[in-house]
Design a protein around this motif. Structure first.
Motif, PDB file in Angstrom:
ATOM      1  N   ASP A   5     -57.189   4.351  47.327  1.00 30.20           N
ATOM      2  CA  ASP A   5     -56.999   3.203  48.210  1.00 30.20           C
ATOM      3  C   ASP A   5     -55.812   3.485  49.129  1.00 30.20           C
ATOM      4  OD1 ASP A   5     -56.882   0.770  49.457  1.00 30.20           O
ATOM      5  OD2 ASP A   5     -56.111  -0.316  47.724  1.00 30.20           O
ATOM      6  N   LEU A   6     -56.054   3.504  50.432  1.00 30.63           N
ATOM      7  CA  LEU A   6     -55.012   3.821  51.401  1.00 30.63           C
ATOM      8  C   LEU A   6     -54.449   2.577  52.080  1.00 30.63           C
ATOM      9  CD1 LEU A   6     -56.613   6.958  53.125  1.00 30.63           C
ATOM     10  CD2 LEU A   6     -55.110   6.868  51.117  1.00 30.63           C
ATOM     11  N   SER A   7     -54.911   1.405  51.670  1.00 29.01           N
ATOM     12  CA  SER A   7     -54.457   0.173  52.310  1.00 29.01           C
ATOM     13  C   SER A   7     -53.062  -0.220  51.816  1.00 29.01           C
ATOM     14  CB  SER A   7     -55.439  -0.966  52.042  1.00 29.01           C
ATOM     15  OG  SER A   7     -55.508  -1.248  50.652  1.00 29.01           O
ATOM     16  N   ILE A   8     -52.336  -0.899  52.667  1.00 30.65           N
ATOM     17  CA  ILE A   8     -50.990  -1.382  52.349  1.00 30.65           C
ATOM     18  C   ILE A   8     -51.027  -2.903  52.293  1.00 30.65           C
ATOM     19  CG2 ILE A   8     -48.625  -1.617  53.208  1.00 30.65           C
ATOM     20  CD1 ILE A   8     -48.848   1.175  54.341  1.00 30.65           C
ATOM     21  N   THR A  29     -46.078  21.654  70.590  1.00 32.05           N
ATOM     22  CA  THR A  29     -47.091  21.214  69.633  1.00 32.05           C
ATOM     23  C   THR A  29     -46.415  20.884  68.300  1.00 32.05           C
ATOM     24  OG1 THR A  29     -48.746  22.609  70.688  1.00 32.05           O
ATOM     25  CG2 THR A  29     -49.224  21.833  68.465  1.00 32.05           C
ATOM     26  N   TYR A  30     -46.796  19.761  67.714  1.00 29.08           N
ATOM     27  CA  TYR A  30     -46.116  19.249  66.525  1.00 29.08           C
ATOM     28  C   TYR A  30     -47.087  19.198  65.353  1.00 29.08           C
ATOM     29  CZ  TYR A  30     -43.813  15.795  63.468  1.00 29.08           C
ATOM     30  OH  TYR A  30     -43.262  15.130  62.407  1.00 29.08           O
ATOM     31  N   THR A  31     -46.573  19.515  64.176  1.00 32.97           N
ATOM     32  CA  THR A  31     -47.346  19.407  62.938  1.00 32.97           C
ATOM     33  C   THR A  31     -46.671  18.399  62.028  1.00 32.97           C
ATOM     34  OG1 THR A  31     -48.034  21.721  63.084  1.00 32.97           O
ATOM     35  CG2 THR A  31     -48.268  20.627  60.943  1.00 32.97           C
ATOM     36  N   HIS A  32     -47.426  17.381  61.595  1.00 31.93           N
ATOM     37  CA  HIS A  32     -46.853  16.366  60.707  1.00 31.93           C
ATOM     38  C   HIS A  32     -46.391  16.999  59.405  1.00 31.93           C
ATOM     39  CE1 HIS A  32     -46.599  12.830  58.067  1.00 31.93           C
ATOM     40  NE2 HIS A  32     -46.455  12.129  59.170  1.00 31.93           N
ATOM     41  N   HIS A  33     -45.269  16.513  58.872  1.00 32.05           N
ATOM     42  CA  HIS A  33     -44.710  17.059  57.636  1.00 32.05           C
ATOM     43  C   HIS A  33     -45.693  16.932  56.476  1.00 32.05           C
ATOM     44  CE1 HIS A  33     -40.827  17.539  59.516  1.00 32.05           C
ATOM     45  NE2 HIS A  33     -40.787  16.254  59.838  1.00 32.05           N
ATOM     46  N   ASP A  34     -45.681  17.911  55.607  1.00 32.54           N
ATOM     47  CA  ASP A  34     -46.471  17.889  54.373  1.00 32.54           C
ATOM     48  C   ASP A  34     -45.589  17.278  53.292  1.00 32.54           C
ATOM     49  OD1 ASP A  34     -47.868  18.412  52.030  1.00 32.54           O
ATOM     50  OD2 ASP A  34     -48.654  20.304  52.775  1.00 32.54           O
ATOM     51  N   ARG A  35     -45.932  16.064  52.834  1.00 31.41           N
ATOM     52  CA  ARG A  35     -45.021  15.361  51.927  1.00 31.41           C
ATOM     53  C   ARG A  35     -45.723  14.223  51.197  1.00 31.41           C
ATOM     54  NH1 ARG A  35     -41.391  12.514  56.730  1.00 31.41           N
ATOM     55  NH2 ARG A  35     -43.013  11.108  57.495  1.00 31.41           N
ATOM     56  N   ILE A  36     -45.099  13.776  50.134  1.00 26.20           N
ATOM     57  CA  ILE A  36     -45.473  12.558  49.421  1.00 26.20           C
ATOM     58  C   ILE A  36     -44.214  11.696  49.357  1.00 26.20           C
ATOM     59  CG2 ILE A  36     -46.275  11.539  47.262  1.00 26.20           C
ATOM     60  CD1 ILE A  36     -47.799  14.098  46.693  1.00 26.20           C
ATOM     61  N   LEU A  37     -44.257  10.522  49.956  1.00 26.10           N
ATOM     62  CA  LEU A  37     -43.078   9.679  50.077  1.00 26.10           C
ATOM     63  C   LEU A  37     -43.099   8.543  49.055  1.00 26.10           C
ATOM     64  CD1 LEU A  37     -42.969   9.384  53.976  1.00 26.10           C
ATOM     65  CD2 LEU A  37     -41.680  10.963  52.519  1.00 26.10           C
ATOM     66  N   ASP A  38     -41.898   8.035  48.752  1.00 24.71           N
ATOM     67  CA  ASP A  38     -41.804   6.886  47.855  1.00 24.71           C
ATOM     68  C   ASP A  38     -41.577   5.609  48.662  1.00 24.71           C
ATOM     69  OD1 ASP A  38     -39.240   7.344  48.707  1.00 24.71           O
ATOM     70  OD2 ASP A  38     -38.317   7.230  46.713  1.00 24.71           O
ATOM     71  N   PHE A  39     -42.006   5.603  49.911  1.00 27.47           N
ATOM     72  CA  PHE A  39     -41.928   4.411  50.748  1.00 27.47           C
ATOM     73  C   PHE A  39     -43.100   4.446  51.739  1.00 27.47           C
ATOM     74  CE2 PHE A  39     -38.945   7.654  52.305  1.00 27.47           C
ATOM     75  CZ  PHE A  39     -39.476   7.943  53.552  1.00 27.47           C
ATOM     76  N   ASP A  40     -43.419   3.281  52.296  1.00 28.32           N
ATOM     77  CA  ASP A  40     -44.489   3.155  53.286  1.00 28.32           C
ATOM     78  C   ASP A  40     -43.945   3.482  54.672  1.00 28.32           C
ATOM     79  OD1 ASP A  40     -46.519   2.178  51.461  1.00 28.32           O
ATOM     80  OD2 ASP A  40     -45.394   0.302  51.397  1.00 28.32           O
ATOM     81  N   LYS A  71     -47.188   4.727  50.660  1.00 27.58           N
ATOM     82  CA  LYS A  71     -46.316   5.489  49.767  1.00 27.58           C
ATOM     83  C   LYS A  71     -47.115   6.032  48.582  1.00 27.58           C
ATOM     84  CE  LYS A  71     -44.780   1.391  47.180  1.00 27.58           C
ATOM     85  NZ  LYS A  71     -43.600   0.558  46.842  1.00 27.58           N
ATOM     86  N   GLY A  72     -46.670   7.169  48.073  1.00 26.95           N
ATOM     87  CA  GLY A  72     -47.354   7.797  46.953  1.00 26.95           C
ATOM     88  C   GLY A  72     -48.575   8.591  47.330  1.00 26.95           C
ATOM     89  N   CYS A  73     -48.926   8.596  48.617  1.00 25.35           N
ATOM     90  CA  CYS A  73     -50.075   9.359  49.089  1.00 25.35           C
ATOM     91  C   CYS A  73     -49.618  10.669  49.730  1.00 25.35           C
ATOM     92  CB  CYS A  73     -50.885   8.544  50.101  1.00 25.35           C
ATOM     93  SG  CYS A  73     -51.706   7.098  49.400  1.00 25.35           S
ATOM     94  N   ASN A  93     -40.042  -0.406  52.170  1.00 27.14           N
ATOM     95  CA  ASN A  93     -40.559  -0.619  50.823  1.00 27.14           C
ATOM     96  C   ASN A  93     -41.062  -2.048  50.706  1.00 27.14           C
ATOM     97  OD1 ASN A  93     -40.262   1.812  49.315  1.00 27.14           O
ATOM     98  ND2 ASN A  93     -38.051   1.517  49.293  1.00 27.14           N
ATOM     99  N   SER A  94     -42.309  -2.221  50.323  1.00 33.48           N
ATOM    100  CA  SER A  94     -42.812  -3.559  50.027  1.00 33.48           C
ATOM    101  C   SER A  94     -42.312  -3.962  48.644  1.00 33.48           C
ATOM    102  CB  SER A  94     -44.340  -3.579  50.073  1.00 33.48           C
ATOM    103  OG  SER A  94     -44.877  -2.575  49.239  1.00 33.48           O
ATOM    104  N   VAL A  95     -41.927  -5.227  48.504  1.00 28.68           N
ATOM    105  CA  VAL A  95     -41.323  -5.721  47.268  1.00 28.68           C
ATOM    106  C   VAL A  95     -42.287  -6.681  46.592  1.00 28.68           C
ATOM    107  CG1 VAL A  95     -39.337  -6.894  46.255  1.00 28.68           C
ATOM    108  CG2 VAL A  95     -39.038  -5.488  48.310  1.00 28.68           C
ATOM    109  N   VAL A  96     -42.552  -6.460  45.319  1.00 30.42           N
ATOM    110  CA  VAL A  96     -43.479  -7.294  44.557  1.00 30.42           C
ATOM    111  C   VAL A  96     -42.773  -7.809  43.307  1.00 30.42           C
ATOM    112  CG1 VAL A  96     -45.658  -7.354  43.297  1.00 30.42           C
ATOM    113  CG2 VAL A  96     -45.475  -5.998  45.385  1.00 30.42           C
ATOM    114  N   ASP A  97     -42.899  -9.112  43.055  1.00 26.84           N
ATOM    115  CA  ASP A  97     -42.368  -9.705  41.831  1.00 26.84           C
ATOM    116  C   ASP A  97     -43.353  -9.401  40.700  1.00 26.84           C
ATOM    117  OD1 ASP A  97     -41.479 -11.272  39.738  1.00 26.84           O
ATOM    118  OD2 ASP A  97     -40.981 -12.985  40.997  1.00 26.84           O
TER     119      ASP A  97
END
Length: 293
Positions: A5-8, A29-40, A71-73, A93-97
């Protein structure tokens, strides 16, 4: 294998917390970074075209288009982003209670007054597209970027609130666009039911009369309404009646018994029990909160 699920999703009771805001422009010419982030991530391209891949799904974000990355993708790219491409980005960062059970349905527009669960819902942000207000979005992002660089009291909170408002407007614009595309089609089942209920806040609920009004089987109506709105027809009717009760409290000198009678409740004690169940306190206590002449 199920696709990720890629939805936010954001929630109505917590605004997203901004980590940082920036603006980039490529020389070549630009190449997007190869990464997995802990934020959106929120991207908005003002010039050129950016290419990015998220968990195997490829996106080309053109001029005046946005994209949310989750995030996490796994995000990466190929050298396909055009030279001179310019974009703004917001990391947040989205915050969830964790103690709240969030609904996937927002409160219906007809329910105007506060209920205990009024903010306990989540909503999905549109993934990729061109916002209706794209001509002004770049200016707003530039002002946010400038404010982000100024040290001030409660600065990041103010920035985060502004970003939350921007995201809400972005989502509302997309919903309005979809609504315009479906304009002219027959009313939805939920809309017809709400039309019926709002006209009958001063009487008890009658499932047969509703079925006759909509010309559909009540079992089907009930299941469809629950699926679309997240609540039963009777729950919606009760909330509408309690809304009307609050309106009468605010705008008339009627007492609890008179309001109960006006709304078609034969027993004011039963009306008080229903009111307390919905709002968490009896109507007499609720009335004491208002400033009345």
């Amino acid at each position: 294998m199920l696709s990720k699920d890629l939805s936010i999703s954001l929630t109505a009771d917590r605004f997203p917390l901004v980590r940082d805001i920036g603006k980039n422009q490529t020389d070549g010419t630009y190449t997007h970074h190869d990464r997995i982030l802990d934020f959106d991530v929120f991207l908005f391209v003002t010039k050129g075209k950016m290419q990015v891949i998220e968990e195997g799904t490829e996106y080309f974000v053109g001029e005046m288009e946005y994209l949310f990355l989750k995030k996490g993708c796994h995000h990466w790219g190929r050298p396909l982003t055009l030279p001179g491409t310019t974009w703004y980005w917001i990391h947040f960062n989205s915050v969830v209670d964790e103690h709240v059970s969030y609904s996937d349905h927002s409160p219906m527009p007809e329910l105007d007054y506060y209920f205990p669960d009024q903010y306990q819902y989540r909503f999905v942000m549109p993934k990729h597209g061109t916002p209706a207000f794209h001509q002004t979005l770049a200016n707003r992002l530039q002002r946010l970027l400038e404010d982000y660089g100024k040290p001030r009291e409660n600065g990041m909170t103010l920035i985060s609130v502004q970003v939350y408002q921007l995201f809400l407007e972005l989502r509302q614009a997309e919903l309005s666009r979809i609504a315009k595309k479906t304009a002219g089609k027959p009313d939805t089942v939920a809309g017809r039911v709400m039309e019926y209920l709002t006209q009958r806040t001063e009487e008890d609920f009658d499932s047969k009369r509703l079925s006759d009004y909509v010309n559909l089987n009540y079992s089907y109506l009930s299941a469809t309404f629950k699926k679309i709105t997240g609540q039963s027809i009777i729950e919606a009717h009760t909330k509408l009646r309690m809304n009307k009760a609050i309106h009468l409290m605010r705008s008339t000198p009627l007492n609890v018994s008179e309001i109960s009678e006006r709304l078609g409740y034969r027993n004011p004690y039963y009306f008080s029990r229903v009111f307390k169940k919905v709002f968490g306190e009896p109507p007499s206590t609720y009335m004491s909160h208002f400033y009345k002449t």
